[in-house]
Scaffold this active site. Structure first.
Site, PDB file in Angstrom:
ATOM      1  N   HIS A 108       8.222 -26.289  -1.196  1.00 42.11           N
ATOM      2  CA  HIS A 108       8.125 -27.499  -1.876  1.00 42.11           C
ATOM      3  C   HIS A 108       6.691 -27.425  -2.990  1.00 42.11           C
ATOM      4  CE1 HIS A 108      10.576 -30.988   0.232  1.00 42.11           C
ATOM      5  NE2 HIS A 108      10.679 -29.895   0.779  1.00 42.11           N
ATOM      6  N   GLU A 126       1.278  -1.248  -0.022  1.00 45.54           N
ATOM      7  CA  GLU A 126       0.139   0.182  -0.038  1.00 45.54           C
ATOM      8  C   GLU A 126       0.859   1.026   0.490  1.00 45.54           C
ATOM      9  OE1 GLU A 126      -3.892  -0.914   1.826  1.00 45.54           O
ATOM     10  OE2 GLU A 126      -3.272   0.537   2.899  1.00 45.54           O
ATOM     11  N   LYS A 176     -13.468   0.349  -3.878  1.00 41.69           N
ATOM     12  CA  LYS A 176     -15.216   0.550  -2.866  1.00 41.69           C
ATOM     13  C   LYS A 176     -16.116   1.394  -3.361  1.00 41.69           C
ATOM     14  CE  LYS A 176     -11.993   0.647   1.361  1.00 41.69           C
ATOM     15  NZ  LYS A 176     -11.579   2.248   2.293  1.00 41.69           N
TER      16      LYS A 176
HETATM   17  O1  PA5 Z   1      -3.951   1.351   6.182  1.00 43.71           O
HETATM   18  C1  PA5 Z   1      -4.904   1.610   5.955  1.00 43.71           C
HETATM   19  O2  PA5 Z   1      -5.182   2.798   5.866  1.00 43.71           O
HETATM   20  C2  PA5 Z   1      -6.179   0.667   5.316  1.00 43.71           C
HETATM   21  O3  PA5 Z   1      -5.622  -0.808   5.215  1.00 43.71           O
HETATM   22  C3  PA5 Z   1      -7.102   0.649   6.601  1.00 43.71           C
HETATM   23  O4  PA5 Z   1      -6.126   0.014   7.638  1.00 43.71           O
HETATM   24  C4  PA5 Z   1      -8.306  -0.589   6.250  1.00 43.71           C
HETATM   25  O5  PA5 Z   1      -8.676  -0.041   4.935  1.00 43.71           O
HETATM   26  C5  PA5 Z   1      -9.139  -0.235   7.072  1.00 43.71           C
HETATM   27  O6  PA5 Z   1      -9.682   1.281   7.541  1.00 43.71           O
HETATM   28  P1  PA5 Z   1      -9.836   1.387   8.533  1.00 43.71           P
HETATM   29  O7  PA5 Z   1      -9.639   0.909   9.717  1.00 43.71           O
HETATM   30  O8  PA5 Z   1     -10.375   2.923   8.381  1.00 43.71           O
HETATM   31  O9  PA5 Z   1     -11.446   0.537   8.506  1.00 43.71           O
END
Ligand code: PA5
Length: 445
Positions: free
Chosen positions: A307, A286, A421
């Protein structure tokens, strides 16, 4: 330092000249990071978190963990991405991947709201039957669909079992300090809340209440975890890549990327590192995968995956490199017994520990993969303690931020996650997305 880096297995592909060239870029990235002048600088809270966290909230986390331990058999942690991976990684790393099955005086812990599977949710609800349950819903935004749906279902379940007042004592919420529907909802219902600091993004949040409450419920020493992170934050301050293993790691992976090694495989030789690998994949994927750039983070557990994926790594497309986490000391000693008949021919291992055999497998694989033209970075970690977990988290977070800046991206945003989303909201008929929904429906094949 609790972490050492060995780059002898990269020598064929990385020269001293490569290292010299990139050191200036790493040093510039360090300046940008520490002066807070780079992209995403609103999200640097993790950098000083080990020395600068809310002590009162830390005490509340410990008190809530005690209350949860005393009042439930099953603890359900609801969250997705950065809101669950760190806690799950810590529990498996420090305790065990078989945490729920081992003998213990802490509740079983299950993770929900990280998928939309009706099977998974039904199974969790049936696991709760006849046992006392508490839940911790974790969402920084408070609007993420997966945990929001799971929370609604578990809330209804708890209210039916314990009534409105009883369930209030069993619901713990970790979310934004003041914004978002989850915060407003929790205040209205009177749930105890914990804070995801504004300046810490989800994937950098494991050492906040996001990770610490579930980790403390598992009986893990969170003081020791924070001291590991604190020591890392003090040890890893040098800009010089020959003195700072975190920055050297960031440098090496960028050099390899520029030489066409766009896939990094994180390798562990302990099954308890499986979820740590998942946490790392989110952190790096990310943070770096944007603007058409980024190393693809992948992971394996050896010798298991030797394996299945070993053949590919040895002889497949040469666009990969490995980063191996070598845990130096195991807390368990298992020895191969002697067999006077030796029908299985294994007496050459009699009296040897599994730890020794595992380390030998690692050395054998390092040489084999290097001979197959796969560079390997080896990261030595002392052990699988809470302290080492905290240290490793800080080591990888710091390397990730610097690596992202060297790569030329903002390591703290995740704009790409929004695309699916929005489409999902539109297709599910969320108010405000009607027009988009019609056009998307016409595109479903
Ligand atoms: O690193 C990030 O920002 C994302 O992976 C969030 O943790 C994930 O999308 C969950 O978001 P939230 O905590 O707002 O529900």
């Amino acid at each position: 330092m609790a972490i050492r880096l060995n780059d002898s297995y990269t020598k064929g592909l990385i020269s001293d000249g490569d290292l010299e060239k990139i050191s200036a870029e790493v040093s510039a990235a360090d300046d940008v990071l520490r002066s807070g002048t780079g992209a995403g600088s609103d999200f640097l809270g993790w950098l000083t978190l080990p020395s600068d966290y809310d002590r009162d909230e830390f005490s509340r986390i410990k008190a809530a963990a005690q209350k949860i331990k005393a009042s439930c058999d099953v603890f359900i942690v609801i969250g997705i991405g950065g809101s669950y991976l760190g806690a799950r990684a810590a529990i498996e790393f420090v305790k065990s991947p078989l945490y729920n099955n081992i003998k213990k005086d802490t509740p079983d812990i299950y993770f929900a709201g990280n998928n939309i599977s009706s099977q998974s949710l039904s199974e969790l609800l049936s696991i709760c039957e006849g046992r006392d349950v508490c839940i911790n819903v974790i969402s920084k935004s408070g609007t993420t669909t997966e945990p929001a749906v799971a929370f609604r279902i578990f809330r209804e379940y708890l209210e039916k079992r314990y009534g409105a007042d009883g369930s209030k004592e069993r619901i713990f919420v970790t979310t934004d300090k003041c914004r978002g529907t989850l915060k407003a909802f929790s205040d209205k219902r009177g749930y105890e809340t914990f804070v995801v600091p504004d300046n810490i993004g989800g994937r950098y949040s494991v050492l906040t209440a996001v990770g610490l409450l579930p980790i403390a419920v598992a009986g893990i020493d969170i003081d020791s975890m924070m001291s590991g992170a604190l020591d890392a934050s003090r040890d890893l301050t040098d800009k010089d890549i020959s003195l700072n293993p975190s920055y050297r790691y960031a440098a090496l992976r960028n050099i390899l990327y520029r030489k066409g090694r766009s896939v990094e495989i994180l390798v562990g030789y302990e099954p308890s590192l499986l979820l740590f690998n998942e946490w790392w994949k989110q952190l790096y994927g990310e943070s770096e995968g944007k603007d058409g750039k980024g190393l693809y983070p992948s992971s394996v557990i050896f010798s298991t995956d030797l394996h299945s994926l070993g053949q590919y790594i040895q002889q497949g497309t040469r666009n990969i490199f490995e980063t191996v986490i070598n845990v130096r000391r195991s807390s368990y000693e298992v020895t191969v017994p002697n067999d006077s008949e030796n029908i299985d021919g294994l007496n050459f291992l009699s009296g040897k520990t599994l730890e020794y055999v595992n380390h030998t497998a690692m050395n054998a694989t390092l040489i084999a993969h290097n001979d197959g033209n796969v560079p390997n970075i080896v990261i030595d970690l002392d052990d699988l303690s809470a302290y080492s977990f905290g240290y490793a988290v800080y080591f990888f977070e710091l390397a990730c931020a610097v690596s992202g800046y060297v790569l030329g991206v903002n390591p703290f945003d995740q704009p790409g996650v929004e695309a699916y989303k929005k489409n999902m909201f539109a297709l599910l008929g969320k108010p405000g997305y009607e027009e988009m929904g019609d056009s998307l429906r016409a595109r479903i094949r």
